[in-house]
Write an enzyme that holds these catalytic residues in place. Structure first.
Site, short mmCIF file in Angstrom:
data_model
loop_
_atom_site.label_atom_id
_atom_site.label_comp_id
_atom_site.label_asym_id
_atom_site.label_seq_id
_atom_site.Cartn_x
_atom_site.Cartn_y
_atom_site.Cartn_z
N ASP A 179 38.63 42.27 23.10
CA ASP A 179 38.63 42.74 24.48
C ASP A 179 38.07 41.54 25.23
O ASP A 179 36.87 41.27 25.15
CB ASP A 179 37.73 43.96 24.66
CG ASP A 179 37.72 44.44 26.11
OD1 ASP A 179 37.78 43.57 27.01
OD2 ASP A 179 37.65 45.65 26.35
N HIS A 180 38.91 40.81 25.92
CA HIS A 180 38.45 39.49 26.40
C HIS A 180 37.31 39.61 27.42
O HIS A 180 36.58 38.66 27.64
CB HIS A 180 39.61 38.63 26.91
CG HIS A 180 40.08 38.96 28.30
ND1 HIS A 180 40.98 39.96 28.55
CD2 HIS A 180 39.79 38.42 29.50
CE1 HIS A 180 41.21 40.00 29.86
NE2 HIS A 180 40.51 39.09 30.47
N HIS A 242 38.74 47.24 29.11
CA HIS A 242 37.74 46.47 29.86
C HIS A 242 36.76 47.35 30.65
O HIS A 242 35.56 47.09 30.67
CB HIS A 242 38.43 45.52 30.85
CG HIS A 242 39.55 44.72 30.25
ND1 HIS A 242 39.49 44.20 28.98
CD2 HIS A 242 40.76 44.35 30.74
CE1 HIS A 242 40.62 43.55 28.72
NE2 HIS A 242 41.41 43.63 29.76
C1 BG6 Z 1 44.49 42.14 30.87
C2 BG6 Z 1 45.48 43.11 31.48
O1 BG6 Z 1 43.93 42.68 29.69
O2 BG6 Z 1 43.45 41.89 31.81
C3 BG6 Z 1 46.02 42.56 32.80
O3 BG6 Z 1 46.54 43.34 30.56
C4 BG6 Z 1 44.90 42.19 33.72
O4 BG6 Z 1 46.89 43.51 33.41
C5 BG6 Z 1 43.90 41.28 33.01
O5 BG6 Z 1 45.45 41.51 34.84
C6 BG6 Z 1 42.69 41.01 33.88
O6 BG6 Z 1 41.88 40.05 33.26
P1 BG6 Z 1 40.95 39.09 34.13
O7 BG6 Z 1 40.16 38.32 33.11
O8 BG6 Z 1 41.87 38.23 34.94
O9 BG6 Z 1 40.11 39.97 34.97
#
Ligand code: BG6
Length: 492
Positions: A179-180, A242
């Site tokens: 989960d980045h 997230h």
């Molecule tokens: C991803 C989703 O996991 O996270 C995207 O699939 C989303 O739809 C993105 O735009 C948002 O990540 P960040 O790091 O740009 O907030």
């Protein structure tokens, strides 16, 4: 700095978007920061034949696109020398045997192996099966780790199925579920701000907190991911992962220690304590909408259904839920969590409204808010009431606003941090299967109910604020969506 063993990162889907935009540039930055071990190789695996020269030229293109101001040529030479390409055509039954032969060249590829699966989610299980069938998941002599990109399953049964399949070959310690958001420094900061300070923890509970809002909005639309998005929707794409992780970090109890096991154990406990959303009263607990045509940054943009080319879709680009956590700390406190594409601002934050003060002076008095900004601005803000100087007794809201990020601080992308953790063997910023399951268990009933209800979905113009109708989920009349900039009294 932790010691990293010599290792090889095997990157499946290396010519895909994630690799181009995040992984390759991230690995390059780690190299530039001196964080990659001297003996570390990258084997990119793709479907098509690509010569080594062409692959190196492709990598250069990825770096040029990412680092517009240029980069160190010495580091570039070192980085390119680590990079190799291997074609793994899906039609070749011996493809994995051949890949194993390539990897067995110890002079080039250190034998500790991390496989990063940036492939279609439907291929995760099969790739792990094939890695195992040729012995590449075997840890007798060297470590072997597998990174599974998001999403881990598309609902609880499929997540369990995927888990059952990969755990035939891998121990939990070998599985890195991404989960980045957990790689973001601002998210890691939540636990530190809560537990490394004395002032916050005593008021972090139902006695002082009126409600909490966890928000993640974007100005971007779904772009060219329409097919993926229409099979996914905002609940699955953002809330299941997230946003619920952000909620877990905000609400968990203090871990016994800052170890991966202890942190995860507390996150799992709190995720499992979230009360199931009552599907028979869904309309007071969940709200969905889709963006219609509108204007973002003074530019006209089309609506979701237009982009998709299918006016019958009921897939949400805006999702808001009301949750309760059934434990002593949070009994009765509503948590409003929401995410949206194409809203008026791109902002991720935790906004906490405190209860009414014991002393009520007059109409204009606001309740205190504490806001933790995650992105774009990493900050912590506290709004308090203060006397307006003068002859009368009136209050106004003033703000203590502290940036968490200061000039000269390192800016590390989430993927850089996660790739480093992977090589270090630290999976604390990756998901445990119990977290994944608890998250699906919570959102599945809503996803199912929404998919069944084919009535046209509420529309909001791209670039607007939350749809007025979303307020139906609020518990109390005086609650309102909190935005990033306005002081506490702003209800619009
Ligand atoms: C991803 C989703 O996991 O996270 C995207 O699939 C989303 O739809 C993105 O735009 C948002 O990540 P960040 O790091 O740009 O907030």
């Amino acid at each position: 700095m932790k010691q990293i063993d010599p290792c090889t990162l095997v990157l499946f889907g290396a010519s895909g978007n994630l690799s181009r935009v995040k992984l390759m540039p991230g690995l390059f930055r780690l190299d530039a920061l001196g964080r990659l071990p001297e003996k570390m190789a990258i084997l990119s695996v793709g479907r098509g034949e690509v010569s080594q020269e062409a692959w190196h030229a492709d990598i250069k293109g990825m770096l040029d696109a990412k680092f517009k101001k240029g980069y160190d040529q010495e580091v570039f030479k070192r980085f390119i020398a680590r990079n190799h390409y291997h074609a793994n055509p899906p039609t070749d039954p011996n493809a994995f045997e051949k890949m194993k032969d390539v990897l067995s060249n110890e002079a080039v590829f250190p034998q500790n192996l991390a496989f990063f699966l940036s492939v279609r989610p439907s291929d995760f299980a099969q790739v792990v099966d094939q890695l195992a069938s040729v012995g590449l998941t075997n840890e007798d002599k060297y470590w072997r780790r597998v990174v599974i990109e998001k999403p881990f399953g598309t609902n609880l049964p499929s997540a369990k199925e995927l888990q059952a399949s990969i755990s035939k070959h891998l121990k939990e310690s070998q599985i890195y579920r991404i989960d980045h958001y957990l790689g973001k420094s601002a998210l890691q900061n939540i636990l530190l701000q809560r537990f490394a300070n004395t002032v916050l923890e005593p008021i972090w509970n139902k006695d002082y907190i009126d409600h909490v809002q966890i928000t993640n909005t974007e100005m971007l639309g779904v772009g060219d991911r329409t097919q993926f998005y229409d099979a996914t929707g905002a609940l699955r794409d953002m809330i299941q992962s997230h946003v619920l992780q952000t909620l877990a970090l905000t609400t968990m109890e203090q871990p016994k220690a800052l170890t991966p096991e202890a942190i995860r154990a507390e996150k799992i406990k709190v995720l499992e304590a979230i009360r199931p959303i009552p599907v028979d009263d869904l309309k007071h607990h969940a709200f969905r909408a889709q963006y219609a045509a509108g204007e973002v940054n003074s530019e006209k943009v089309p609506g979701y259904l237009e982009e998709l080319g299918d006016s019958s879709s009921v897939v949400e680009t805006y999702a808001a839920l009301k949750l309760f956590i059934d434990n002593p700390r949070w009994k009765g406190v509503p948590f409003y969590i929401r995410t949206a594409k194409r809203l008026h601002e791109a902002d991720t934050r935790i906004a906490i409204r405190f209860k009414k003060a014991p002393l009520q002076i007059g109409e204009g008095q606001h309740q205190n808010w504490l806001i933790i900004g995650i992105q774009p601005r990493e900050c912590i803000k506290l709004e308090i009431e203060s006397k307006i100087p003068g002859l009368d007794i009136n209050t106004r809201t003033i703000e203590l606003d502290a940036a968490n990020r200061q000039d000269g601080d390192e800016s590390v992308d989430a993927y850089e941090a996660l790739l480093l953790n992977l090589m270090e063997g630290d999976n604390s910023q990756y998901l445990h299967i119990s977290e994944v399951e608890a998250q699906w268990r919570l959102v599945d009933p809503v996803i199912e109910a929404w998919a069944k209800d084919r009535a046209p979905v509420h529309q909001y113009p791209a670039g607007s604020r939350d749809p007025e109708a979303s307020k139906v989920i609020f518990e109390a009349e005086d609650q309102f969506w909190r935005y990033s900039i306005a002081l506490g009294g702003d209800t619009h």
